[in-house]
Design an enzyme around this catalytic site. Structure first.
Site, PDB file in Angstrom:
ATOM      1  N   ARG A   1       0.714  -1.352   0.069  1.00  0.00           N
ATOM      2  CA  ARG A   1      -0.327  -0.218  -0.154  1.00  0.00           C
ATOM      3  C   ARG A   1       1.103   1.284  -0.212  1.00  0.00           C
ATOM      4  O   ARG A   1       2.284   1.379   0.806  1.00  0.00           O
ATOM      5  CB  ARG A   1      -1.237   0.237   1.853  1.00  0.00           C
ATOM      6  CG  ARG A   1      -2.341  -1.180   0.968  1.00  0.00           C
ATOM      7  CD  ARG A   1      -3.331  -0.558   0.015  1.00  0.00           C
ATOM      8  NE  ARG A   1      -4.390  -0.820   0.259  1.00  0.00           N
ATOM      9  CZ  ARG A   1      -4.360  -1.915  -0.675  1.00  0.00           C
ATOM     10  NH1 ARG A   1      -3.497  -2.129  -1.297  1.00  0.00           N
ATOM     11  NH2 ARG A   1      -5.477  -2.887  -0.449  1.00  0.00           N
TER      12      ARG A   1
ATOM     13  N   GLU B   1      -3.713   7.460  -4.549  1.00  0.00           N
ATOM     14  CA  GLU B   1      -3.827   7.077  -5.272  1.00  0.00           C
ATOM     15  C   GLU B   1      -5.666   7.763  -6.014  1.00  0.00           C
ATOM     16  O   GLU B   1      -6.507   8.223  -4.932  1.00  0.00           O
ATOM     17  CB  GLU B   1      -4.249   5.788  -5.210  1.00  0.00           C
ATOM     18  CG  GLU B   1      -2.965   4.646  -4.973  1.00  0.00           C
ATOM     19  CD  GLU B   1      -3.399   3.891  -5.399  1.00  0.00           C
ATOM     20  OE1 GLU B   1      -3.880   3.275  -5.761  1.00  0.00           O
ATOM     21  OE2 GLU B   1      -1.641   2.059  -4.895  1.00  0.00           O
TER      22      GLU B   1
ATOM     23  N   HIS C   1      -1.322   0.637  -9.917  1.00  0.00           N
ATOM     24  CA  HIS C   1      -2.461  -0.540  -8.766  1.00  0.00           C
ATOM     25  C   HIS C   1      -3.643  -1.802  -9.203  1.00  0.00           C
ATOM     26  O   HIS C   1      -4.592  -1.729  -9.852  1.00  0.00           O
ATOM     27  CB  HIS C   1      -3.412   0.435  -8.181  1.00  0.00           C
ATOM     28  CG  HIS C   1      -3.359  -0.385  -6.917  1.00  0.00           C
ATOM     29  ND1 HIS C   1      -3.897  -0.126  -5.407  1.00  0.00           N
ATOM     30  CD2 HIS C   1      -3.857  -1.607  -6.742  1.00  0.00           C
ATOM     31  CE1 HIS C   1      -4.256  -0.360  -4.492  1.00  0.00           C
ATOM     32  NE2 HIS C   1      -3.413  -1.784  -5.333  1.00  0.00           N
TER      33      HIS C   1
END
Length: 328
Positions: free
Chosen positions: A241, A270, A288
């Site tokens: 993460r 993000e 991602h």
């Protein structure tokens, strides 16, 4: 279940869809006549009308059910999460209130591990940068591409030797990489050298692969001191993460030669990726996509759907991160 009961949970409440869901999961959610949480100005009026009727929320790791939304749903009993990470959902509040939270573990291990290896290969060999070099016509005008680093024999530190960390290690061993790791606890059945802190691991390796879970416990675990310990010849790979890394320190060290390179699939905020990071040529940036294959996302959808159906049937979850409260 008769069509009139399709929207009812085991205790008569509604299903709420929070954020966009993948099509396979959406198809199952749609069978239960869901409410769909609107964004912007409409949200307040929607919650005033419907909040009390919601018993189950279905969401993704990207959207989650944060503190404010959870607090606004007084009768929420379960959050069905598509994804392994639940850091966008308020787990502490869920636990306090007896709200069950499920996730979709295991099925994304292989694809995320493949992504970590691809990022490591690119960080050391610079393939994406070399591709740009060819496309920009620079090979013809500037000559051969810069020399890069050999992968075989590289010392790789894995931060978080869970399912994904172990799958990364298994893939890298045939390359001749020498694996070491740091975990909260030493892992009994592996022979890799163990280091008792992220800094000690970073000092001992050429590449640090971050594979810990997200959330408050691991926030900025890879801080400036860890990145500095990795050093000007060191590389960072993150498939965990964005919150785990001090992104500001990472960008600064990559830009000033404090780190040799990085491969990143995740970011702090993000989908925002700092402009300075996007300008650097020694970083591979992915949006991602670690688990982003048809096979894996379908399997994740199936698990989330099974958790939803199970909860609507009897109030239990198949993959609880937080156990639901007993209801009699």
């Amino acid at each position: 279940m008769s069509s009139g009961d399709h929207h009812a949970s085991s205790s008569g409440g509604r299903v709420l869809a929070v954020g966009p869901l993948p099509p396979w999961l959406q198809a199952v959610v749609d069978k239960h006549d869901p409410l769909v949480l609107p964004g912007g100005a409409e949200r307040e009026a929607f919650l005033a009308e419907h909040a009390a009727s919601v018993h189950v929320a279905v969401t993704t790791s990207f959207t989650g059910v944060g503190s404010e939304l959870m607090a606004a749903l007084p009768n929420l009993r379960a959050v069905i999460n598509f994804g392994t990470g639940c850091d966008s959902t308020d787990l502490a509040q869920a636990e306090r209130r007896g709200i069950g939270v499920s996730n979709t573990p295991d099925v994304l291990t292989d694809c995320v591990a493949d992504t970590a290896v691809a990022l490591l290969l690119d960080a050391l060999r610079g393939f994406a940068a070399a591709d740009r070099y060819v496309r920009q016509g620079r090979w013809e005008t500037e000559g051969p591409f810069r020399l890069t680093r050999k992968v075989g024999g590289t010392r790789v530190g894995i931060l978080g030797l869970g399912r994904i960390g172990r799958a990364v290690a298994a893939r890298l061993e045939p390359f001749g990489c020498r694996i070491a790791y740091h975990n909260r606890r030493r892992v009994a059945d592996v022979g890799y050298p163990y280091y008792d802190s992220p800094v000690a691991l970073a000092e001992a390796v050429d590449v640090l692969v971050v594979a810990v879970t997200g959330g408050p416990e691991t926030a900025r675990l890879v801080d400036r001191s860890v990145l500095t310990a990795l050093g000007p010849d060191g590389y960072l790979v993150n498939v965990s993460r964005g919150s785990v890394i001090d992104e500001e320190a990472l960008v600064e060290l990559l830009a000033t030669g404090g780190l040799a390179g990085a491969g990143l699939d995740v970011y702090t905020n993000e989908p925002h990726v700092p402009e300075r990071l996007r300008e650097l040529d020694n970083v591979m940036l992915l949006p991602h996509v670690g688990s982003g294959t048809v096979e894996t996302r379908k399997a994740m959808s199936d698990i989330a759907a099974a958790n939803l159906e199970q909860f609507l049937k009897d109030g239990t979850l198949l993959n609880p991160v937080v156990e639901p409260a007993e209801t009699n």
